[in-house]
Design a protein around this motif. Structure first.
Motif, PDB file in Angstrom:
ATOM      1  N   SER A  54     -35.009  66.481  27.806  1.00  0.00           N
ATOM      2  CA  SER A  54     -34.099  65.346  27.688  1.00  0.00           C
ATOM      3  C   SER A  54     -34.820  64.027  27.922  1.00  0.00           C
ATOM      4  CB  SER A  54     -32.946  65.499  28.685  1.00  0.00           C
ATOM      5  OG  SER A  54     -32.181  66.643  28.395  1.00  0.00           O
ATOM      6  N   ARG A  67     -37.422  63.474  25.013  1.00  0.00           N
ATOM      7  CA  ARG A  67     -36.756  63.088  23.759  1.00  0.00           C
ATOM      8  C   ARG A  67     -36.341  61.624  23.800  1.00  0.00           C
ATOM      9  NH1 ARG A  67     -31.402  66.294  22.142  1.00  0.00           N
ATOM     10  NH2 ARG A  67     -30.822  65.479  24.204  1.00  0.00           N
ATOM     11  N   ARG A  68     -35.830  61.181  24.938  1.00  0.00           N
ATOM     12  CA  ARG A  68     -35.438  59.779  25.069  1.00  0.00           C
ATOM     13  C   ARG A  68     -36.643  58.859  24.916  1.00  0.00           C
ATOM     14  NH1 ARG A  68     -31.668  56.225  23.921  1.00  0.00           N
ATOM     15  NH2 ARG A  68     -31.548  54.522  25.435  1.00  0.00           N
ATOM     16  N   GLN A  78     -37.618  58.798  21.086  1.00  0.00           N
ATOM     17  CA  GLN A  78     -36.653  58.049  20.291  1.00  0.00           C
ATOM     18  C   GLN A  78     -36.760  56.548  20.542  1.00  0.00           C
ATOM     19  OE1 GLN A  78     -33.048  60.024  21.539  1.00  0.00           O
ATOM     20  NE2 GLN A  78     -33.029  61.367  19.737  1.00  0.00           N
ATOM     21  N   SER A  79     -36.897  56.148  21.783  1.00  0.00           N
ATOM     22  CA  SER A  79     -36.991  54.717  22.105  1.00  0.00           C
ATOM     23  C   SER A  79     -38.228  54.088  21.468  1.00  0.00           C
ATOM     24  CB  SER A  79     -37.017  54.525  23.622  1.00  0.00           C
ATOM     25  OG  SER A  79     -35.849  55.036  24.222  1.00  0.00           O
ATOM     26  N   THR A  81     -31.561  72.706  27.400  1.00  0.00           N
ATOM     27  CA  THR A  81     -31.010  71.465  27.929  1.00  0.00           C
ATOM     28  C   THR A  81     -29.544  71.629  28.277  1.00  0.00           C
ATOM     29  OG1 THR A  81     -32.581  70.187  26.596  1.00  0.00           O
ATOM     30  CG2 THR A  81     -30.649  69.027  27.425  1.00  0.00           C
ATOM     31  N   ALA A 120     -27.213  61.786  33.054  1.00  0.00           N
ATOM     32  CA  ALA A 120     -27.224  60.669  32.113  1.00  0.00           C
ATOM     33  C   ALA A 120     -28.422  60.767  31.169  1.00  0.00           C
ATOM     34  CB  ALA A 120     -27.252  59.346  32.871  1.00  0.00           C
ATOM     35  N   LEU A 121     -29.582  61.157  31.698  1.00  0.00           N
ATOM     36  CA  LEU A 121     -30.753  61.329  30.853  1.00  0.00           C
ATOM     37  C   LEU A 121     -30.570  62.463  29.855  1.00  0.00           C
ATOM     38  CD1 LEU A 121     -33.629  60.820  33.449  1.00  0.00           C
ATOM     39  CD2 LEU A 121     -32.986  59.288  31.600  1.00  0.00           C
ATOM     40  N   GLN A 148     -27.988  62.945  28.282  1.00  0.00           N
ATOM     41  CA  GLN A 148     -26.936  62.438  27.392  1.00  0.00           C
ATOM     42  C   GLN A 148     -25.577  63.038  27.738  1.00  0.00           C
ATOM     43  OE1 GLN A 148     -28.206  62.979  23.324  1.00  0.00           O
ATOM     44  NE2 GLN A 148     -29.961  61.599  23.553  1.00  0.00           N
ATOM     45  N   CYS A 149     -25.356  63.229  29.038  1.00  0.00           N
ATOM     46  CA  CYS A 149     -24.063  63.710  29.522  1.00  0.00           C
ATOM     47  C   CYS A 149     -23.700  62.916  30.776  1.00  0.00           C
ATOM     48  CB  CYS A 149     -24.115  65.207  29.823  1.00  0.00           C
ATOM     49  SG  CYS A 149     -22.514  65.935  30.222  1.00  0.00           S
ATOM     50  N   PRO A 150     -23.437  61.618  30.631  1.00  0.00           N
ATOM     51  CA  PRO A 150     -23.208  60.769  31.807  1.00  0.00           C
ATOM     52  C   PRO A 150     -21.919  61.114  32.529  1.00  0.00           C
ATOM     53  CG  PRO A 150     -22.698  59.574  29.788  1.00  0.00           C
ATOM     54  CD  PRO A 150     -23.296  60.871  29.358  1.00  0.00           C
TER      55      PRO A 150
END
Length: 449
Positions: free
Chosen positions: A30, A33-34, A37-38, A119, A155-156, A158-160
């Motif tokens: 996770s 991947r962030r 993408q950034s 993940t 949050a990292l 993608q499940c905040p």
């Protein structure tokens, strides 16, 4: 937003140590991947991995004789991205890309397929931990940091988690000492922020610690003051000196005044009042001091009433040490130094399956030779007949051991083995002293923050 290169004739170089410093491992997909993408969004290259930038035709004519320069630029950029992805993976993951991936989009999709399920499992594990993560013995600050860390990981992934949900998870797992705060937060018209909650909990923790320290200081200062006031014979009140002189005169008239008898008496010194010729076990000053502080010395069996079904001796004079009790309990708030109303759903279940209501919960202490034993989370059960000490809970709160014998029991410090308390077994029941404080501090919390 379409992801196409800003200049179709320009190939952007990617430096892995600078652009992808975090290497992909089986447990950090996770975060990795962030990062990817950034970086690719910043260079307007995200379309190469998500498939939005399509591969141009290799030739400009049907005979395949004229090469398409746009395809060459696309192919070079695509291979640079594949190389960056490859180098940013650990050794165990690199073969996954090399074996089958021809373009960056294929490599990216294969990574998603391989690690998306892992993940998801990580997300489920973090959510479960967030819901079942009691504070225990940790400080409020350490506990809140741990809960925030779990929320950040979600949050990292993608499940905040919303702040309001985190507040609920925190309040429901703090423990009984903080139930009053939960009641106040529940009736607020507006949600409370995590920062505001942290300030309130930290202040409440400080108040609890100050109350506990004040109690410990009170017991210690009482011993020091009493011993210091009567440290020598010259400092004793005149009434005590006259009593002892009269007592000595009376004794001289009733027994021979032998030199040997005087020598034996002069060799004895009371360890409490330092008075020569006075034994500690019969020191009236010590007896009066213990009585004033509700510390009752071990007595003969005949001095205790026999425990019966209707007996209430435990509720007024002693704690009963019970190996079968799961919690400390008392029928009155009098032995509790601090307490608050109990609003939970639990009840006390007796051996005959009868249930008794709990009215309050608080803290008490038991005086020992050197300090005190702390009783935390003492349940006040008005219909209970005796004060009960749960030996298992005593172990958890105090670093002590308990040794049971036919005629008595001992409470010893766990590390040194020093005896802190010795009490009597009366008709099969182990009794301990009851300690009352001059004031009772009831925990209250204002509804306004």
């Amino acid at each position: 937003m379409a992801s196409t290169p800003a200049n179709t004739t320009e190939v952007i170089q990617l430096t892995v140590p600078s652009h992808f410093p975090i290497k992909l491992t089986p447990s950090n997909f996770s975060v990795w991947r962030r990062q990817v993408q950034s970086t690719l969004i910043g260079f307007n290259l995200l379309g190469f991995i998500d498939g939005s930038v399509k591969e141009p035709a290799a030739f400009n004519d049907s005979a395949h004789t004229i090469a398409n320069s746009a395809h060459l630029v696309w192919y070079r950029q695509d291979q640079i991205i594949i190389n960056a992805l490859l180098v940013s993976c650990c050794d165990t993951i690199q073969p996954l890309i090399i074996s089958t991936a021809k373009i960056a989009n294929d490599a990216w999709q294969r990574l998603l397929v391989s690690y998306a399920s892992a993940t998801r499992g990580r997300i489920i594990s973090l959510k479960a931990k967030l819901r079942k993560n009691p504070r225990g013995a940790r400080s409020v600050t350490a506990y809140l940091n741990d809960m925030r860390s779990i929320a950040d990981e979600l949050a990292l992934a993608q499940c905040p988690v919303s702040d309001e949900d985190i507040v609920v998870y925190v309040l429901t797992q703090l423990g009984d000492e903080y139930k009053s705060i939960m009641s106040v937060v529940r009736i607020r018209e507006t949600p409370i922020s995590l920062g505001e909650l942290a300030d309130i909990l930290t202040d409440h923790e400080r108040q609890l610690k100050e109350a506990d320290d004040a109690h410990q200081s009170l017991m210690t200062s009482a011993n020091i003051t009493q011993r210091g006031s009567f440290g020598s014979r010259n400092q004793q009140p005149a009434s005590i000196r006259r009593f002892r002189n009269n007592n000595n005169n009376g004794t001289a008239n009733n027994r021979p005044n032998s030199p040997q008898g005087r020598t034996n008496r002069m060799g004895v010194v009371c360890k409490f009042c330092n008075f020569a010729g006075n034994e500690t076990r019969v020191c009236r000053k010590l007896a009066r001091f213990l009585k004033e502080h509700n510390v009752f010395p071990m007595q003969a069996a005949s001095s205790y009433p026999s425990p019966t079904a209707n007996s209430t001796i435990g509720s007024t004079s002693s704690w009963l040490f019970d190996t079968g009790a799961s919690h400390h309990a008392t029928p009155s708030v009098n032995p509790l130094q601090t307490f608050s109303e109990y609003t939970g759903p639990n009840e006390v279940r007796l051996g005959n399956d009868n249930s008794l209501q709990i009215s309050h919960i608080g803290q008490s202490t038991i005086p020992t030779f050197a300090s005190v034993l702390t009783l935390r989370n003492v349940l006040c059960v008005p219909k209970l007949q005796n004060n009960l000490v749960s030996i298992s809970q005593l172990f958890k709160t105090n670093k002590v051991s308990v040794e049971l014998f036919d005629s008595h029991f001992l409470v010893k410090e766990l590390q040194t083995g020093t005896t802190q308390l010795r009490r009597t077994n009366i008709n099969g029941v182990y009794y301990g002293p009851l300690s009352y404080e001059p004031t009772i501090n009831t925990v209250r919390l204002s509804h306004a923050f």
